[in-house]
Design a protein around this motif. Structure first.
Motif, short mmCIF file in Angstrom:
data_model
loop_
_atom_site.label_atom_id
_atom_site.label_comp_id
_atom_site.label_asym_id
_atom_site.label_seq_id
_atom_site.Cartn_x
_atom_site.Cartn_y
_atom_site.Cartn_z
N ARG A 151 0.85 -1.18 0.00
CA ARG A 151 0.00 0.00 0.00
C ARG A 151 0.90 1.24 0.00
N ASP A 152 0.39 2.33 -0.51
CA ASP A 152 1.15 3.58 -0.51
C ASP A 152 0.98 4.23 0.85
N SER A 153 1.85 3.84 1.79
CA SER A 153 1.73 4.31 3.16
C SER A 153 3.10 4.63 3.71
N SER A 154 3.16 5.68 4.52
CA SER A 154 4.42 6.06 5.16
C SER A 154 4.63 5.35 6.49
N ARG A 155 3.61 4.64 6.95
CA ARG A 155 3.71 3.95 8.23
C ARG A 155 4.34 2.58 8.06
N PRO A 156 4.90 2.03 9.14
CA PRO A 156 5.53 0.71 9.04
C PRO A 156 4.53 -0.36 8.63
N PRO A 157 5.00 -1.41 7.98
CA PRO A 157 4.12 -2.51 7.57
C PRO A 157 3.74 -3.36 8.78
N VAL A 158 2.87 -4.34 8.53
CA VAL A 158 2.49 -5.26 9.59
C VAL A 158 2.61 -6.69 9.08
N LEU A 159 3.17 -7.53 9.91
CA LEU A 159 3.25 -8.97 9.66
C LEU A 159 2.06 -9.62 10.36
N LEU A 160 1.31 -10.43 9.62
CA LEU A 160 0.14 -11.12 10.16
C LEU A 160 0.47 -12.61 10.24
N ALA A 161 0.47 -13.16 11.46
CA ALA A 161 0.94 -14.53 11.67
C ALA A 161 -0.19 -15.44 12.15
N HIS A 162 -0.46 -16.48 11.38
CA HIS A 162 -1.54 -17.42 11.70
C HIS A 162 -1.07 -18.50 12.66
N GLY A 163 -2.01 -19.37 13.05
CA GLY A 163 -1.70 -20.49 13.93
C GLY A 163 -2.12 -21.81 13.32
#
Length: 357
Positions: free
Chosen positions: A80-92
Motif C-alpha cells: 500500500r502507498d503508506s508512510s507507516r511501518p508494515p504489519v506482519l500477520l501470523a496465523h496459527g
C-alpha cells in the motif's frame, strides 16, 4: 525471492475427488458433536468438497494476492502507498495464510502474511521448530528479504507466540505487538497468583479434560496420526473441522463462521501440499522452547472469545509485557479472530499502529 502462484494439477484434484467419493464413515458414538465430528455433518461436507466445491475458482481468488517464496518461506506481500511501518500477520494451527486475507484487505499499510514453517509450501528449518526459530525466520523475511527497517506484528496461537518472541528478540525493529491471546510470562514468581488468575488456570484445566486429546497425540505420536490423515481426505477434514467448530465463536454452528467454500479451500490446501504431518512439528518440538523474556515493546491485546479465554485476566498479560497500550475483550470472535471478525481486528490494529507509529 521468487514469485509464486498456486497451481494444482488436474491429476492431484482427480485423485482427491476419487478418494472423497470412496470415503467410509463411522457410526455416531453420541449425539451430534458430543464425541467429536458429527458423522452426518462430515458426510455432507465431504460430498460438497468432492462434488460442488470449485477449487479452480478458489485458486484464482488466492492467486489475486501477490505470493512469493524465499529461502523456503512462502508468504503474501501486499503493498500500500503508506508512510507507516508494515504489519506482519501470523496465523496459527490448524490454519494458513488464508485466515488473514480478509483482515489484509481492510488495512491501509503494507501487509506481509508468512506461512508457518512446515505448513503448505513453507519448509521446516534445521533443528527444533521453536517459537524463537519461527520468529527468527519472520524477522529475516521482513528485514533482509523485504528490506523493512521497522514493522508491527500481529497474531494468535502459534503466530502470536512467535510474534511475542519477535518483540523480545528484535525490540529495535518491532514497532509494536498485537495479539489475540494475552501473553504469558516465563513464570509467576514475581507476585502471588491472584484469585482471578487461579480461576483462569482452573478453567484451563477443565478445558483440557475434554479438549487435549488432539494435542497429546500430535505431541507424542505425530507420525502415527499423520499417516492416516495424509491418506484420507475425509479423515483430514474430520481432524481439522473438529477444531474449527470447537475453537471458533460459532455457538455450535460451524457454518455461521465458516462458509463451505472457505472450509474446503482450507482443507484442499493442506491436502494438495501434503503438509498436515509437518504442521504437527511444533507440537513435537514444544519442549525445546525456552522461557521468553519480558516483552518491552508496545503491546495491544484483543482477547479472543473462545472456550476458557473469557476468564483470562489482564494481570497475566501485565506479568508478561511491560508496556500494554491497548487491551480489550470484545466477547466475540474466537481462535480465528482475524477471519471471524476482520473489521473488529482491522479497527483495533489500525488504532494501535496509528497511536504507536
Amino acid at each position: 525471492m521468487d514469485a509464486f502462484r498456486i497451481s494444482v494439477s488436474d491429476e492431484v484434484l482427480d485423485d482427491l475427488r476419487a478418494r472423497l467419493a470412496r470415503s467410509r464413515f463411522t457410526s455416531p458414538s453420541a449425539a451430534g458433536w458430543d464425541a467429536g465430528v458429527d458423522p452426518a455433518y462430515l458426510r455432507s461436507l465431504v460430498a460438497y468438497w468432492g462434488g460442488e466445491f470449485d477449487w479452480r475458482a478458489a485458486e484464482t481468488r488466492l492467486n489475486a494476492y501477490p505470493q512469493f517464496i524465499d529461502r523456503g518461506q512462502h508468504f503474501v506481500h501486499r503493498r500500500r502507498d503508506s508512510s507507516r511501518p508494515p504489519v506482519l500477520l501470523a496465523h496459527g494451527w490448524p490454519s494458513s495464510f488464508v485466515e488473514m486475507l480478509p483482515l489484509a484487505d481492510l488495512l491501509d499499510v503494507d501487509v506481509v502474511i508468512p506461512t508457518l514453517p512446515g505448513f503448505l509450501w513453507s519448509s521446516l528449518p534445521e533443528g527444533p521448530l521453536t517459537r524463537a526459530a519461527i520468529a527468527e525466520g519472520f524477522h529475516q523475511l521482513m528485514t533482509e528479504t523485504l528490506g523493512y527497517e521497522r514493522y508491527f506484528a500481529f497474531g494468535g496461537d502459534i503466530g502470536g507466540a512467535a510474534s511475542g518472541w519477535l518483540a523480545t528478540m528484535y525490540p529495535g525493529e518491532v514497532a509494536g505487538l498485537h495479539v489475540i491471546h494475552g501473553p504469558f510470562p516465563a513464570d509467576f514468581d514475581a507476585h502471588p497468583i491472584t484469585p482471578a488468575e487461579q480461576a483462569f488456570f482452573d478453567a484451563e484445566a477443565a478445558r483440557d479434560e475434554w479438549d487435549s486429546g488432539y494435542s497429546d497425540i500430535m505431541s507424542t505420536r505425530p507420525d502415527t496420526i499423520a499417516a492416516a490423515l495424509a491418506d484420507s481426505p475425509s479423515g483430514l477434514a474430520a481432524w481439522i473441522l473438529d477444531k474449527y467448530r470447537a475453537w471458533s465463536d460459532c455457538d455450535g454452528d460451524l457454518e455461521s463462521r465458516w462458509d463451505r467454500d472457505t472450509l474446503c479451500t482450507a482443507l484442499t490446501l493442506y491436502w494438495v501440499t501434503e503438509s498436515i504431518g509437518t504442521s504437527f512439528r511444533q507440537y513435537l518440538d514444544y519442549p525445546s522452547n525456552a522461557p521468553r523474556p519480558t516483552i518491552t515493546v508496545p503491546v495491544a491485546v484483543t482477547q479472543s472469545h473462545e472456550i476458557d479465554m473469557d476468564a483470562f485476566p489482564r494481570s497475566i498479560a501485565e506479568r508478561a509485557a511491560s508496556d500494554i497500550r491497548q487491551y480489550s475483550a470484545p466477547h466475540r470472535g474466537g481462535h480465528f479472530l482475524a477471519l471471524e471478525e476482520p473489521q473488529l481486528i482491522a479497527d483495533q490494529l489500525t488504532a494501535f499502529m496509528r497511536a504507536v507509529s
